[in-house]
Design a protein around this motif. Sequence first.
Motif, PDB file in Angstrom:
ATOM      1  N   ILE A 230       0.840  -1.210   0.000  1.00  0.00           N
ATOM      2  CA  ILE A 230       0.000   0.000   0.000  1.00  0.00           C
ATOM      3  C   ILE A 230       0.867   1.249   0.000  1.00  0.00           C
ATOM      4  CG2 ILE A 230      -1.650   1.334   1.384  1.00  0.00           C
ATOM      5  CD1 ILE A 230      -2.825  -1.424   2.246  1.00  0.00           C
ATOM      6  N   SER A 231       1.889   1.257   0.844  1.00  0.00           N
ATOM      7  CA  SER A 231       2.747   2.449   0.931  1.00  0.00           C
ATOM      8  C   SER A 231       3.515   2.683  -0.358  1.00  0.00           C
ATOM      9  CB  SER A 231       3.728   2.317   2.100  1.00  0.00           C
ATOM     10  OG  SER A 231       4.814   1.473   1.777  1.00  0.00           O
ATOM     11  N   SER A 232       4.045   1.617  -0.947  1.00  0.00           N
ATOM     12  CA  SER A 232       4.882   1.751  -2.144  1.00  0.00           C
ATOM     13  C   SER A 232       4.073   2.251  -3.334  1.00  0.00           C
ATOM     14  CB  SER A 232       5.539   0.413  -2.491  1.00  0.00           C
ATOM     15  OG  SER A 232       6.365  -0.027  -1.433  1.00  0.00           O
ATOM     16  N   ALA A 233       2.853   1.739  -3.479  1.00  0.00           N
ATOM     17  CA  ALA A 233       1.988   2.209  -4.566  1.00  0.00           C
ATOM     18  C   ALA A 233       1.582   3.653  -4.341  1.00  0.00           C
ATOM     19  CB  ALA A 233       0.753   1.318  -4.679  1.00  0.00           C
ATOM     20  N   ALA A 234       1.214   3.989  -3.105  1.00  0.00           N
ATOM     21  CA  ALA A 234       0.705   5.327  -2.809  1.00  0.00           C
ATOM     22  C   ALA A 234       1.790   6.390  -2.848  1.00  0.00           C
ATOM     23  CB  ALA A 234       0.028   5.332  -1.434  1.00  0.00           C
ATOM     24  N   ASP A 235       3.007   6.026  -2.450  1.00  0.00           N
ATOM     25  CA  ASP A 235       4.080   7.028  -2.355  1.00  0.00           C
ATOM     26  C   ASP A 235       4.857   7.178  -3.667  1.00  0.00           C
ATOM     27  OD1 ASP A 235       4.796   8.744  -0.066  1.00  0.00           O
ATOM     28  OD2 ASP A 235       6.827   8.071  -0.467  1.00  0.00           O
ATOM     29  N   ILE A 236       4.424   6.492  -4.700  1.00  0.00           N
ATOM     30  CA  ILE A 236       5.006   6.604  -6.054  1.00  0.00           C
ATOM     31  C   ILE A 236       6.512   6.354  -6.040  1.00  0.00           C
ATOM     32  CG2 ILE A 236       4.867   7.894  -8.227  1.00  0.00           C
ATOM     33  CD1 ILE A 236       2.166   7.537  -6.921  1.00  0.00           C
ATOM     34  N   ALA A 269     -15.149   2.051  -0.297  1.00  0.00           N
ATOM     35  CA  ALA A 269     -14.690   2.352  -1.655  1.00  0.00           C
ATOM     36  C   ALA A 269     -15.368   1.467  -2.696  1.00  0.00           C
ATOM     37  CB  ALA A 269     -13.176   2.175  -1.737  1.00  0.00           C
ATOM     38  N   ASP A 270     -16.323   0.641  -2.229  1.00  0.00           N
ATOM     39  CA  ASP A 270     -17.052  -0.276  -3.109  1.00  0.00           C
ATOM     40  C   ASP A 270     -16.089  -1.207  -3.851  1.00  0.00           C
ATOM     41  OD1 ASP A 270     -19.357  -1.389  -4.139  1.00  0.00           O
ATOM     42  OD2 ASP A 270     -19.411  -0.076  -5.883  1.00  0.00           O
ATOM     43  N   MET A 271     -15.125  -1.726  -3.115  1.00  0.00           N
ATOM     44  CA  MET A 271     -14.154  -2.669  -3.689  1.00  0.00           C
ATOM     45  C   MET A 271     -14.163  -3.947  -2.870  1.00  0.00           C
ATOM     46  SD  MET A 271     -10.867  -0.379  -4.876  1.00  0.00           S
ATOM     47  CE  MET A 271     -10.547   0.414  -3.323  1.00  0.00           C
ATOM     48  N   ARG A 272     -13.795  -5.043  -3.520  1.00  0.00           N
ATOM     49  CA  ARG A 272     -13.738  -6.339  -2.847  1.00  0.00           C
ATOM     50  C   ARG A 272     -12.351  -6.933  -3.040  1.00  0.00           C
ATOM     51  NH1 ARG A 272     -17.321  -4.136  -1.403  1.00  0.00           N
ATOM     52  NH2 ARG A 272     -19.567  -4.540  -1.502  1.00  0.00           N
ATOM     53  N   PRO A 273     -11.798  -7.542  -1.983  1.00  0.00           N
ATOM     54  CA  PRO A 273     -10.486  -8.186  -2.158  1.00  0.00           C
ATOM     55  C   PRO A 273     -10.584  -9.365  -3.108  1.00  0.00           C
ATOM     56  CG  PRO A 273     -11.418  -8.688   0.018  1.00  0.00           C
ATOM     57  CD  PRO A 273     -12.316  -7.682  -0.614  1.00  0.00           C
ATOM     58  N   ASN A 280      -5.966   0.329  -7.888  1.00  0.00           N
ATOM     59  CA  ASN A 280      -6.994   0.397  -6.844  1.00  0.00           C
ATOM     60  C   ASN A 280      -6.460   1.086  -5.592  1.00  0.00           C
ATOM     61  OD1 ASN A 280      -7.719  -2.838  -7.977  1.00  0.00           O
ATOM     62  ND2 ASN A 280      -9.125  -1.129  -8.267  1.00  0.00           N
ATOM     63  N   ILE A 281      -5.201   0.825  -5.277  1.00  0.00           N
ATOM     64  CA  ILE A 281      -4.599   1.469  -4.100  1.00  0.00           C
ATOM     65  C   ILE A 281      -4.458   2.967  -4.316  1.00  0.00           C
ATOM     66  CG2 ILE A 281      -2.479   1.666  -2.734  1.00  0.00           C
ATOM     67  CD1 ILE A 281      -2.134  -1.384  -3.109  1.00  0.00           C
ATOM     68  N   VAL A 282      -3.882   3.348  -5.459  1.00  0.00           N
ATOM     69  CA  VAL A 282      -3.586   4.763  -5.716  1.00  0.00           C
ATOM     70  C   VAL A 282      -4.862   5.599  -5.771  1.00  0.00           C
ATOM     71  CG1 VAL A 282      -2.674   6.382  -7.425  1.00  0.00           C
ATOM     72  CG2 VAL A 282      -1.390   4.310  -6.855  1.00  0.00           C
ATOM     73  N   PHE A 283      -5.898   5.081  -6.426  1.00  0.00           N
ATOM     74  CA  PHE A 283      -7.092   5.893  -6.643  1.00  0.00           C
ATOM     75  C   PHE A 283      -8.248   5.580  -5.694  1.00  0.00           C
ATOM     76  CE2 PHE A 283      -4.877   5.985 -10.750  1.00  0.00           C
ATOM     77  CZ  PHE A 283      -4.745   7.363 -10.890  1.00  0.00           C
ATOM     78  N   GLY A 284      -8.195   4.421  -5.016  1.00  0.00           N
ATOM     79  CA  GLY A 284      -9.299   4.069  -4.141  1.00  0.00           C
ATOM     80  C   GLY A 284      -8.951   4.063  -2.667  1.00  0.00           C
ATOM     81  N   ILE A 285      -7.844   3.426  -2.339  1.00  0.00           N
ATOM     82  CA  ILE A 285      -7.496   3.227  -0.929  1.00  0.00           C
ATOM     83  C   ILE A 285      -6.689   4.388  -0.363  1.00  0.00           C
ATOM     84  CG2 ILE A 285      -6.204   1.720   0.648  1.00  0.00           C
ATOM     85  CD1 ILE A 285      -6.930  -0.570  -1.399  1.00  0.00           C
ATOM     86  N   ALA A 286      -5.649   4.796  -1.096  1.00  0.00           N
ATOM     87  CA  ALA A 286      -4.751   5.847  -0.597  1.00  0.00           C
ATOM     88  C   ALA A 286      -5.475   7.166  -0.291  1.00  0.00           C
ATOM     89  CB  ALA A 286      -3.612   6.081  -1.586  1.00  0.00           C
ATOM     90  N   GLN A 478       1.657 -10.699 -16.178  1.00  0.00           N
ATOM     91  CA  GLN A 478       2.877 -10.902 -15.404  1.00  0.00           C
ATOM     92  C   GLN A 478       3.768  -9.648 -15.364  1.00  0.00           C
ATOM     93  OE1 GLN A 478       3.637 -14.937 -17.572  1.00  0.00           O
ATOM     94  NE2 GLN A 478       4.782 -15.054 -15.657  1.00  0.00           N
ATOM     95  N   PHE A 479       3.415  -8.626 -16.153  1.00  0.00           N
ATOM     96  CA  PHE A 479       4.174  -7.379 -16.109  1.00  0.00           C
ATOM     97  C   PHE A 479       3.809  -6.545 -14.878  1.00  0.00           C
ATOM     98  CE2 PHE A 479       6.482  -6.658 -20.203  1.00  0.00           C
ATOM     99  CZ  PHE A 479       6.245  -7.911 -20.757  1.00  0.00           C
ATOM    100  N   ALA A 480       2.666  -6.821 -14.278  1.00  0.00           N
ATOM    101  CA  ALA A 480       2.252  -6.124 -13.060  1.00  0.00           C
ATOM    102  C   ALA A 480       3.100  -6.641 -11.884  1.00  0.00           C
ATOM    103  CB  ALA A 480       0.767  -6.373 -12.817  1.00  0.00           C
ATOM    104  N   PRO A 481       3.183  -5.908 -10.765  1.00  0.00           N
ATOM    105  CA  PRO A 481       2.460  -4.680 -10.445  1.00  0.00           C
ATOM    106  C   PRO A 481       3.042  -3.445 -11.151  1.00  0.00           C
ATOM    107  CG  PRO A 481       3.911  -5.272  -8.617  1.00  0.00           C
ATOM    108  CD  PRO A 481       4.002  -6.387  -9.616  1.00  0.00           C
ATOM    109  N   TYR A 482       2.119  -2.561 -11.541  1.00  0.00           N
ATOM    110  CA  TYR A 482       2.514  -1.355 -12.263  1.00  0.00           C
ATOM    111  C   TYR A 482       2.645  -0.171 -11.316  1.00  0.00           C
ATOM    112  CZ  TYR A 482       1.004  -4.090 -16.318  1.00  0.00           C
ATOM    113  OH  TYR A 482       0.860  -5.068 -17.266  1.00  0.00           O
ATOM    114  N   GLY A 483       3.514   0.741 -11.707  1.00  0.00           N
ATOM    115  CA  GLY A 483       3.697   1.965 -10.939  1.00  0.00           C
ATOM    116  C   GLY A 483       4.838   2.755 -11.541  1.00  0.00           C
ATOM    117  N   TYR A 484       5.357   3.690 -10.771  1.00  0.00           N
ATOM    118  CA  TYR A 484       6.457   4.522 -11.232  1.00  0.00           C
ATOM    119  C   TYR A 484       7.651   3.643 -11.626  1.00  0.00           C
ATOM    120  CZ  TYR A 484      10.360   7.819 -11.013  1.00  0.00           C
ATOM    121  OH  TYR A 484      11.480   8.553 -11.303  1.00  0.00           O
ATOM    122  N   ALA A 485       8.221   3.904 -12.785  1.00  0.00           N
ATOM    123  CA  ALA A 485       9.378   3.181 -13.350  1.00  0.00           C
ATOM    124  C   ALA A 485       9.041   1.762 -13.808  1.00  0.00           C
ATOM    125  CB  ALA A 485      10.559   3.160 -12.370  1.00  0.00           C
TER     126      ALA A 485
END
Length: 570
Positions: A230-236, A269-273, A280-286, A478-485
């Motif tokens: 969660i932190s890594s996705a949110a903190d870019i 956030a109307d999301m299900r695990p 989902n983390i960046v736009f829903g949870i963070a 398999q290219f995920a997880p996506y984020g900065y870089a």
Amino acid sequence: MFPLEYRWIIRDNTDDGYSKTLAQTLNVPISLAKVLASRGIINQTDANRFLSPNLEEIHDPFLMSGMDIASDRVCKAIKNDELIWIHGDYDVDGTTSTAMTLLFLKEMGARVQYFVPDRLGGGYGLSVQSINKAKDSNATLIIAVDCGITSVEPVQYAKDNGIDTIICDHHEPAEILPEAIAILDPLQSHCTYPFKSLSACGVAFKLIQAISIKLHKPELAYTYLDFVAISSAADIVALTGENRILVHYGLELFNSNTRPGFLGLLDCADMRPGALNTTNIVFGIAPRINAAGRLGDARRAVEMMIASDEYTAFSIAQELERDNRKRRILDEFTFEEAIREAERLLKDKDRRSLVVHKSNWHAGVIGIVASRLVEKFNLPTILLTSIENTAKGSARSIRNFDIHNALKENEHLLIEFGGHKHAAGVTLKEENIPALREAIDEIAHRKVSTEMLIPEIVVDAELQLNELSPRFFEVLKQFAPYGYANSKPMFYAKNVKSANGVKIVGGNHLKLRTVQSNFVIDAIGFNLGHKLKHCTNGKPFSICFNLEENTHNGNSSPQISIKDIRPELS
């Protein structure tokens, strides 16, 4: 100035030898092999490591400077029943770091309390206020997470009062370091830790990993990787190397064994695990976790995350949901005002940066609005509000312009600052704002080229639409997880046409069926209504796009998400 036009930067795929070899040895589509090669992954070993992350390949925590001393000191505190005081920060990285470290230490049998400062009243970083609270509680050890690397005076104050300090940070160190008993920050010049891009929660994780090893429970640390994800996705932070492995396994944990502290938030956030990802983390949870500190007491986020029962977590999550809705209203109001201020400054003279100030803006939305201004104007931006006659705010930058260095060149105008190349926090006297505005702009005129003023879309490879197949999408996952870089692969296709015309939906979005060489696939282009003229009346056009799944009424189907459209040159 809006909408912005983009230049397409096609990654270098001139040496097709690597791509062809990867495609054959890995049994992957050639276009995806080209994506790997264009990102520097050119041999089978590296490709397998990328496509199949392995926890066994994360780094030994004891490679980090100060780790042996830090982990020994925490183990001693646990053994001697000392009170450990965790000082966190009010954003997602800070609150997840606090919650994770708190839960882990309690599981280890430690006595532990925590403190998170108030964004509006307490400000950022380790403070005398927190140290006095720790002192009054008879704490003998402070662990500062997501802050502390520049807290020279507060750490000295703690030392003078007989309290040891361990710093877990990932921000740029200043020339003078605090006299903590241990500083864990891979960015220290003398630190030889192989991976430099951990989130603060990632650094704190390395500490609990080291403690787990010393207490002969090495696997225990891995049960906290959901916080790191969660932190890594949110903190870019860069989702490459070790981060990518940590986030991969953290997301697996988050989806398969969701903590009570997160279930209520997901419900709001109307999301299900199950299949939640970094988007989902960046736009829903963070944003909901951040809402705790933006419009109130950030400790609510920590209390929610550490809750052992769903009812407690859900009631706090509802509070955060209400605050997040208020935040959106404030965000929109501030953004509209900030646009007007920015346009006035740009009309006044040729600028390659923005320093925008208004005394009544809410401090809780300054960072968000600064980022939105960068998106709109594609200029390095510092957005400021006033708190007790002092200007405080956030700096955000464009690609290849180091906003932290620009602030460092002008630290004589600042009370304090800290952060990274692309984002920083800053405090200064109100009377210094005009001088800072012109000084930053002078640097920007030297460092921001005319080409940099045009935002870019980096394209990985050309893709023929008829290459799309179930195997293609299987490998693409398999290219995920996506984020900065490690962004979602961006493709381009030439000589595309619209199969059944084009619709404008949702105000300014294009919806169409794209066809190329008799292969048809649904497509949507968000906020591309102004490009309608390029793709009507059977005219051929080029697109750059991502691939995604469109879920409707429980059914999923692949679709193209168009990022830009160009008319095909005849």
